[in-house]
Motif scaffolding. Structure first.
Motif, PDB file in Angstrom:
ATOM      1  N   GLY A   1      -6.486 -11.358  17.074  1.00 15.99           N
ATOM      2  CA  GLY A   1      -7.430 -10.518  16.683  1.00 15.99           C
ATOM      3  C   GLY A   1      -7.506 -10.081  15.297  1.00 15.99           C
ATOM      4  N   PRO A   2      -8.493  -9.285  14.669  1.00 13.53           N
ATOM      5  CA  PRO A   2      -8.586  -8.967  13.314  1.00 13.53           C
ATOM      6  C   PRO A   2      -7.365  -8.165  13.081  1.00 13.53           C
ATOM      7  CG  PRO A   2      -9.981  -7.469  14.723  1.00 13.53           C
ATOM      8  CD  PRO A   2      -9.108  -8.393  15.759  1.00 13.53           C
ATOM      9  N   TRP A   3      -7.256  -8.212  11.619  1.00 12.33           N
ATOM     10  CA  TRP A   3      -6.143  -7.554  11.029  1.00 12.33           C
ATOM     11  C   TRP A   3      -7.068  -6.392  10.203  1.00 12.33           C
ATOM     12  CZ3 TRP A   3      -6.529  -6.916   5.631  1.00 12.33           C
ATOM     13  CH2 TRP A   3      -7.267  -7.913   4.764  1.00 12.33           C
ATOM     14  N   GLU A   4      -6.341  -5.460   9.677  1.00 17.16           N
ATOM     15  CA  GLU A   4      -7.000  -4.206   8.920  1.00 17.16           C
ATOM     16  C   GLU A   4      -5.818  -3.544   8.032  1.00 17.16           C
ATOM     17  OE1 GLU A   4      -9.072  -1.823  11.310  1.00 17.16           O
ATOM     18  OE2 GLU A   4      -7.622  -1.073  12.223  1.00 17.16           O
ATOM     19  N   PHE A   5      -6.196  -3.123   7.030  1.00 18.61           N
ATOM     20  CA  PHE A   5      -5.122  -2.177   6.219  1.00 18.61           C
ATOM     21  C   PHE A   5      -5.351  -0.834   6.871  1.00 18.61           C
ATOM     22  CE2 PHE A   5      -6.866  -5.112   2.652  1.00 18.61           C
ATOM     23  CZ  PHE A   5      -5.689  -5.402   2.358  1.00 18.61           C
ATOM     24  N   ILE A   6      -3.975  -0.176   6.909  1.00 21.07           N
ATOM     25  CA  ILE A   6      -3.704   0.963   7.423  1.00 21.07           C
ATOM     26  C   ILE A   6      -4.191   2.053   6.858  1.00 21.07           C
ATOM     27  CG2 ILE A   6      -1.576   2.511   8.436  1.00 21.07           C
ATOM     28  CD1 ILE A   6      -0.459   0.186   9.400  1.00 21.07           C
ATOM     29  N   PHE A   7      -4.145   1.912   5.519  1.00 23.15           N
ATOM     30  CA  PHE A   7      -4.538   3.031   4.537  1.00 23.15           C
ATOM     31  C   PHE A   7      -5.974   2.524   3.880  1.00 23.15           C
ATOM     32  CE2 PHE A   7      -0.062   3.773   4.839  1.00 23.15           C
ATOM     33  CZ  PHE A   7      -0.099   5.227   5.550  1.00 23.15           C
ATOM     34  N   PRO A   8      -6.880   2.727   4.696  1.00 28.83           N
ATOM     35  CA  PRO A   8      -8.121   2.115   3.892  1.00 28.83           C
ATOM     36  C   PRO A   8      -8.685   2.998   2.583  1.00 28.83           C
ATOM     37  CG  PRO A   8      -8.721   3.080   5.984  1.00 28.83           C
ATOM     38  CD  PRO A   8      -7.245   2.933   5.989  1.00 28.83           C
ATOM     39  N   GLU A   9      -8.143   4.162   2.670  1.00 28.24           N
ATOM     40  CA  GLU A   9      -8.719   4.747   1.579  1.00 28.24           C
ATOM     41  C   GLU A   9      -7.969   4.358   0.256  1.00 28.24           C
ATOM     42  OE1 GLU A   9      -5.111   6.931   3.134  1.00 28.24           O
ATOM     43  OE2 GLU A   9      -6.794   5.914   4.137  1.00 28.24           O
ATOM     44  N   ASP A  10      -7.063   3.531   0.281  1.00 28.78           N
ATOM     45  CA  ASP A  10      -6.498   2.915  -0.882  1.00 28.78           C
ATOM     46  C   ASP A  10      -7.455   1.607  -1.013  1.00 28.78           C
ATOM     47  OD1 ASP A  10      -4.958   4.897  -1.202  1.00 28.78           O
ATOM     48  OD2 ASP A  10      -3.288   3.846  -0.138  1.00 28.78           O
ATOM     49  N   ALA A  11      -8.489   1.266  -0.644  1.00 26.30           N
ATOM     50  CA  ALA A  11      -9.064   0.087  -0.901  1.00 26.30           C
ATOM     51  C   ALA A  11      -9.483  -0.434  -2.164  1.00 26.30           C
ATOM     52  CB  ALA A  11     -10.646  -0.034  -0.142  1.00 26.30           C
ATOM     53  N   ALA A  12      -9.306   0.669  -3.087  1.00 27.60           N
ATOM     54  CA  ALA A  12      -9.966   0.200  -4.569  1.00 27.60           C
ATOM     55  C   ALA A  12      -8.534  -0.393  -5.248  1.00 27.60           C
ATOM     56  CB  ALA A  12     -10.196   1.490  -5.358  1.00 27.60           C
ATOM     57  N   ALA A  13      -7.261  -0.151  -4.614  1.00 30.19           N
ATOM     58  CA  ALA A  13      -6.185  -0.900  -5.157  1.00 30.19           C
ATOM     59  C   ALA A  13      -5.277  -1.042  -4.067  1.00 30.19           C
ATOM     60  CB  ALA A  13      -5.721   0.247  -6.222  1.00 30.19           C
ATOM     61  N   ARG A  14      -5.519  -2.083  -3.239  1.00 33.12           N
ATOM     62  CA  ARG A  14      -4.425  -2.568  -2.327  1.00 33.12           C
ATOM     63  C   ARG A  14      -3.343  -3.180  -2.553  1.00 33.12           C
ATOM     64  NH1 ARG A  14      -9.835  -4.187   1.590  1.00 33.12           N
ATOM     65  NH2 ARG A  14     -10.081  -1.933   2.521  1.00 33.12           N
ATOM     66  N   ALA A  15      -2.954  -3.338  -3.854  1.00 31.91           N
ATOM     67  CA  ALA A  15      -1.834  -3.975  -4.446  1.00 31.91           C
ATOM     68  C   ALA A  15      -0.460  -3.268  -3.542  1.00 31.91           C
ATOM     69  CB  ALA A  15      -1.483  -4.026  -5.722  1.00 31.91           C
ATOM     70  N   MET A  16      -0.728  -1.899  -3.310  1.00 33.14           N
ATOM     71  CA  MET A  16       0.370  -1.314  -2.618  1.00 33.14           C
ATOM     72  C   MET A  16      -0.148   0.220  -2.036  1.00 33.14           C
ATOM     73  SD  MET A  16       2.690   0.614  -5.458  1.00 33.14           S
ATOM     74  CE  MET A  16       3.009   1.773  -4.349  1.00 33.14           C
ATOM     75  N   ASP A  17       0.419   0.545  -1.083  1.00 34.46           N
ATOM     76  CA  ASP A  17      -0.026   1.927  -0.633  1.00 34.46           C
ATOM     77  C   ASP A  17       1.315   2.741  -0.184  1.00 34.46           C
ATOM     78  OD1 ASP A  17       0.782   0.961   1.856  1.00 34.46           O
ATOM     79  OD2 ASP A  17      -1.209   0.132   2.334  1.00 34.46           O
ATOM     80  N   SER A  18       2.375   2.150  -0.358  1.00 26.52           N
ATOM     81  CA  SER A  18       3.545   2.925   0.127  1.00 26.52           C
ATOM     82  C   SER A  18       4.809   2.577  -0.646  1.00 26.52           C
ATOM     83  CB  SER A  18       3.654   2.944   1.574  1.00 26.52           C
ATOM     84  OG  SER A  18       3.984   1.563   1.958  1.00 26.52           O
ATOM     85  N   LEU A  19       5.775   3.250  -0.403  1.00 29.89           N
ATOM     86  CA  LEU A  19       7.174   2.871  -1.252  1.00 29.89           C
ATOM     87  C   LEU A  19       8.155   2.904  -0.110  1.00 29.89           C
ATOM     88  CD1 LEU A  19       7.391   5.050  -4.588  1.00 29.89           C
ATOM     89  CD2 LEU A  19       7.060   2.680  -4.230  1.00 29.89           C
ATOM     90  N   VAL A  20       8.946   1.896  -0.213  1.00 25.95           N
ATOM     91  CA  VAL A  20      10.055   1.624   0.927  1.00 25.95           C
ATOM     92  C   VAL A  20      11.557   1.471   0.365  1.00 25.95           C
ATOM     93  CG1 VAL A  20      10.911  -0.148   2.574  1.00 25.95           C
ATOM     94  CG2 VAL A  20       8.240   0.386   2.421  1.00 25.95           C
ATOM     95  N   SER A  21      12.242   2.434   1.043  1.00 21.18           N
ATOM     96  CA  SER A  21      13.583   2.373   0.621  1.00 21.18           C
ATOM     97  C   SER A  21      14.529   1.718   1.784  1.00 21.18           C
ATOM     98  CB  SER A  21      14.263   3.613   0.297  1.00 21.18           C
ATOM     99  OG  SER A  21      13.504   4.229  -0.601  1.00 21.18           O
ATOM    100  N   ALA A  22      15.316   0.953   1.378  1.00 20.58           N
ATOM    101  CA  ALA A  22      16.530   0.421   2.409  1.00 20.58           C
ATOM    102  C   ALA A  22      17.687   0.086   1.908  1.00 20.58           C
ATOM    103  CB  ALA A  22      16.022  -0.841   2.759  1.00 20.58           C
ATOM    104  N   SER A  23      18.845   0.539   2.765  1.00 22.75           N
ATOM    105  CA  SER A  23      20.232   0.093   2.085  1.00 22.75           C
ATOM    106  C   SER A  23      20.341  -1.260   1.863  1.00 22.75           C
ATOM    107  CB  SER A  23      21.236   0.515   3.346  1.00 22.75           C
ATOM    108  OG  SER A  23      22.613   0.224   2.903  1.00 22.75           O
TER     109      SER A  23
END
Length: 314
Positions: free
Chosen positions: A150-172
């Protein structure tokens, strides 16, 4: 916790003694499978946890119940628009929580239906099934299956103007939080690009990575290393590990492979290919982008499906 779907009211639990089951996997993403053509074996979350326990049960990343769509409210809703979606993939994660969709699981599900004699599917033929992520169409291709996810979509469409990133991820294992992009494939994913395979190997996924902001229903997290060169003979190549919501690290994640290809292709920019090979710990799956019948871009996932054992619960 807010990382799984809200459940519909469950049927009364019943003992599972005497229930026949199979064990299958798609590139190492493994599942307990049961056939319930009469809709008489509802499996609750506690029973799923017991069956998927790798030391005290059969063991699996999740449990798939093959049940006619008419026996589930979600299935009946789909049948109203897609009367050919006779079978429903009733899927729960290994922790008992409901999940919208599983890309590897859907291939194994169809392979299981064929092995059980519940459907016939010739090479090149298509089968429509119901899932909590909507209707999916699967085509048999030799020893494997290709699924229109099916189709894909960005989860945070309000960031459409700068979709290079929309969150930060930390991991051990990662010294600093990394930028990420969140993609929906019917279920949520957050994709992190890493520079080196050594970084990917050092990332520890025993515990869930921290995602800020977290998508509303939680998220699966993919850590991805693009190959160098990224594209060879018109096909992009990436390597991925994944922490699945409600499961932990798995050998493979089909929807995660699709989401990873979406993000890397987006970051690569104009001229990036529509065909990708995604290497996961359990093998390799193929991802392709194509125009869907609804006018949106769809994603196809292809790969093997294997049934390794069958038995009866004592």
């Amino acid at each position: 916790m807010n990382d799984t779907l809200e459940e519909t009211p469950a049927h009364a639990h019943q003992g599972l003694s005497g229930l026949e089951f199979s064990k299958g996997h798609g590139t190492g993403n493994d599942f307990v499978l049961i056939a319930d053509p009469a809709g008489t074996w509802p499996v609750g979350p506690e029973q799923v946890v017991e069956l998927c326990d790798r030391h005290r049960g059969i063991g699996g990343d999740g449990l798939i119940r093959a049940v006619p769509s008419r026996f589930l409210p979600e299935g009946r809703d789909l049948l109203a628009q897609h009367p050919d979606a006779e079978w429903f993939m009733d899927y729960r994660n290994g922790d008992g929580s409901l999940s919208e969709m599983c890309g590897n699981g859907v291939r194994v599900f169809v392979h299981f239906l064929i092995a059980q004699g519940l459907v016939r599917l010739d090479d090149g033929a298509a089968l429509t099934i119901g899932t909590r992520g909507g209707v999916k169409v699967i085509v048999r291709s030799g020893s494997g299956y290709a699924v229109d996810m099916g189709p894909w979509e960005f989860i945070f469409p309000e960031d459409a103007a700068a979709r290079a990133m929309d969150s930060l991820v930390s991991a051990s294992g990662l010294e600093v939080a990394r930028p990420a992009l969140s993609v929906s494939m019917g279920n949520p994913h957050t994709v992190v690009a890493l520079a080196e395979l050594s970084e990917l190997e050092a990332t520890q996924l025993f515990t869930a990575p921290h995602v800020d902001p977290t998508p509303p229903n939680g998220t699966n997290v993919e850590f991805v290393v693009p190959s160098e060169p990224l594209v060879h003979d018109g096909v992009g190549t990436i390597t991925m590990r994944v922490h699945e919501r409600g499961v932990g690290e798995t050998q493979s994640c089909g929807t995660g492979a699709c989401a990873a290809a979406v993000a890397i292709r987006h970051w690569a920019g104009e001229g990036a290919p529509n065909a990708w090979n995604v290497t996961v710990p359990g093998g390799v799956v193929g991802v392709k982008f194509f125009p869907g019948p609804d006018g949106r871009e769809h994603v196809e996932l292809s790969g093997p499906a294997v049934i390794v054992a069958s038995g009866t619960l004592s």
